[in-house]
Design a protein around this motif. Structure first.
Motif, mmCIF file in Angstrom:
data_model
loop_
_atom_site.group_PDB
_atom_site.id
_atom_site.type_symbol
_atom_site.label_atom_id
_atom_site.label_comp_id
_atom_site.label_asym_id
_atom_site.label_seq_id
_atom_site.Cartn_x
_atom_site.Cartn_y
_atom_site.Cartn_z
ATOM 1 N N GLY A 262 0.797 -1.210 0.000
ATOM 2 C CA GLY A 262 0.000 0.000 0.000
ATOM 3 C C GLY A 262 0.834 1.267 0.000
ATOM 4 N N GLU A 263 0.166 2.413 -0.046
ATOM 5 C CA GLU A 263 0.846 3.703 -0.152
ATOM 6 C C GLU A 263 1.754 3.975 1.048
ATOM 7 O OE1 GLU A 263 -1.872 6.860 -0.860
ATOM 8 O OE2 GLU A 263 -2.658 6.006 -2.726
ATOM 9 N N ALA A 264 1.318 3.573 2.238
ATOM 10 C CA ALA A 264 2.128 3.839 3.427
ATOM 11 C C ALA A 264 3.463 3.102 3.359
ATOM 12 C CB ALA A 264 1.362 3.442 4.683
ATOM 13 N N ARG A 265 3.426 1.863 2.907
ATOM 14 C CA ARG A 265 4.657 1.081 2.797
ATOM 15 C C ARG A 265 5.548 1.626 1.685
ATOM 16 N NH1 ARG A 265 8.001 -2.160 5.905
ATOM 17 N NH2 ARG A 265 8.732 -3.993 4.731
ATOM 18 N N VAL A 266 4.945 2.105 0.603
ATOM 19 C CA VAL A 266 5.732 2.753 -0.455
ATOM 20 C C VAL A 266 6.456 3.966 0.122
ATOM 21 C CG1 VAL A 266 5.631 4.005 -2.641
ATOM 22 C CG2 VAL A 266 4.231 1.951 -2.312
ATOM 23 N N ALA A 267 5.736 4.787 0.870
ATOM 24 C CA ALA A 267 6.327 5.984 1.472
ATOM 25 C C ALA A 267 7.426 5.622 2.470
ATOM 26 C CB ALA A 267 5.239 6.802 2.154
ATOM 27 N N GLU A 268 7.274 4.485 3.143
ATOM 28 C CA GLU A 268 8.278 4.041 4.108
ATOM 29 C C GLU A 268 9.625 3.801 3.438
ATOM 30 O OE1 GLU A 268 8.760 0.560 7.552
ATOM 31 O OE2 GLU A 268 6.884 0.782 6.431
ATOM 32 N N HIS A 269 9.616 3.322 2.210
ATOM 33 C CA HIS A 269 10.870 3.136 1.475
ATOM 34 C C HIS A 269 11.617 4.466 1.347
ATOM 35 C CE1 HIS A 269 9.139 -0.750 0.430
ATOM 36 N NE2 HIS A 269 10.262 -1.104 -0.159
ATOM 37 N N LEU A 270 10.897 5.491 0.965
ATOM 38 C CA LEU A 270 11.528 6.807 0.822
ATOM 39 C C LEU A 270 12.003 7.328 2.173
ATOM 40 C CD1 LEU A 270 12.209 9.211 -1.030
ATOM 41 C CD2 LEU A 270 9.904 10.085 -0.578
ATOM 42 N N ASP A 271 11.190 7.173 3.196
ATOM 43 C CA ASP A 271 11.543 7.689 4.517
ATOM 44 C C ASP A 271 12.805 7.017 5.060
ATOM 45 O OD1 ASP A 271 9.346 9.317 4.449
ATOM 46 O OD2 ASP A 271 8.081 8.006 5.681
#
Length: 358
Positions: A262-271
């Protein structure tokens, strides 16, 4: 000092991690029963500990440009001139390119002579020197010619890290960052020695379960498919760990585009990648089609585009990824001039280097 054991069906060895562990070399050589040693070192002679036996010191250079079959041949010729036998030992002292080249030379000479690694860079300590993969590059791509050849010991002396150029330290963090998505998610904020030990423990457990890339070990290539392509496309102006960091951000976006996370896990990669101060943008000068073509030559591509990707059951190798999806995700990645990426990495690395205990 930390000690991580790696146990395979027909071979076992320990990875020692901590300040001063390089002085264990003579004891390791003695236990192996070797009478002679060849030390291939990309570092000054004073960095190389005593082997306790008759030793030939062969100077080397770290870097992708010397990671070739030609270098392997030169090393094997030096082994012959010295009279190295199968009962003797080869020792590498340098970064990941040196441990790769020396490991392959040891695997090929007399069809296999024992090797001990003294990795001196962060990248080599957390990844390259552990697990028995050896390889050199061809003009067509990275690590296309190699062999599995497990070392007899790995001595990760953290004192070596205080001597690194700042950007080499940042380079190693690229491998640490990708561990977050393959089984070691809580490394941020830990002391560097603990991060190294956790990364090595993760890799050891994966290699024990799958020494020869038949399944689970593919997760260790997380971020590497695009990473290797970026290295090649920039003529290695992007360092390996920096390119893997960008590849990790891409892997998150690709997994999202395929509906695996999901989007949250995608964003976690960047973070996560940002938290280590690593680059997250694709060099603006690299064309999407060029990168796709380079990724098709990746050693795990199996004739199609393949990536280690996150998913509902964790990271795994995903094959036959549609080319149009890969292209769309690449086109959607942030872009920045290569010179800006290098300048930012250099500045960030200088700050990081100041935080490493001396």
């Amino acid at each position: 000092m930390a000690s991580v054991s790696l146990r395979l069906a027909d071979h076992a060895y320990d990875v020692l991690i901590g300040p001063g562990v390089r002085t264990s070399l003579a004891g390791v050589v003695r236990r192996l029963g070797a009478e002679r040693a060849v030390v291939v070192s990309a570092r000054p002679e004073e960095w190389v500990p005593d082997t306790g036996v008759e030793t030939l010191l062969v100077p080397a250079r770290d870097g992708e440009r010397d990671k070739t079959l030609g270098t392997v041949g030169e090393l094997c010729a030096a082994f012959v001139r010295f009279g190295l036998s199968r009962s003797d030992v080869v020792v590498s002292c340098g970064g990941g390119t040196t441990t790769d080249v020396v490991g392959l030379a040891a695997a090929l000479y007399h069809r296999g002579v024992r090797v001990v690694h003294l990795p001196t860079s962060l990248l080599a300590q957390v990844d390259a020197a552990v697990g028995g993969k050896t390889a050199v590059n061809l003009p067509q791509g990275k690590n296309l010619v190699g062999a599995y050849w497990q070392p007899s010991a790995v001595l990760c002396d953290t004192d070596y890290l205080t001597t690194l150029p700042p950007r080499e330290l940042l380079n190693g963090y690229g491998e640490i960052a990708r561990c977050h998505f393959i089984g070691a998610p809580d490394l941020r904020g830990l002391p560097l020695a603990d991060q190294i030990a956790a990364s090595v423990r993760l890799k050891a457990r994966v290699v024990e379960a799958d020494e020869r890339d038949s399944g689970l070990r593919h997760i260790l290539n997380y971020g590497h498919t695009l990473g290797h392509a970026l290295e090649k496309a920039t003529d290695y102006a992007l360092r390996h760990g920096e390119a893997v960091a960008v590849g990790t951000v891409f892997a998150g976006r690709l997994a999202g585009a395929l509906g695996r996370i999901g989007e949250a896990r995608v964003a976690e990669h960047l973070d996560v990648v940002r938290s280590y101060g690593l680059p997250t943008a694709v060099p603006a000068e690299t064309a999407t089609e060029t990168l796709i073509e380079l990724m098709r030559h990746d050693k795990k591509a199996f004739g199609s585009l393949a990536f280690a990707l996150d998913g509902p059951d964790g990271a795994e190798l995903v094959t036959d990824v549609p080319r149009d999806v890969v292209a769309a995700v690449l086109e959607g990645m942030p872009r920045a001039p290569l010179a800006d990426l290098v300048a930012t990495a250099t500045a960030t690395a200088t700050v990081l280097a100041g935080a490493v205990p001396s």
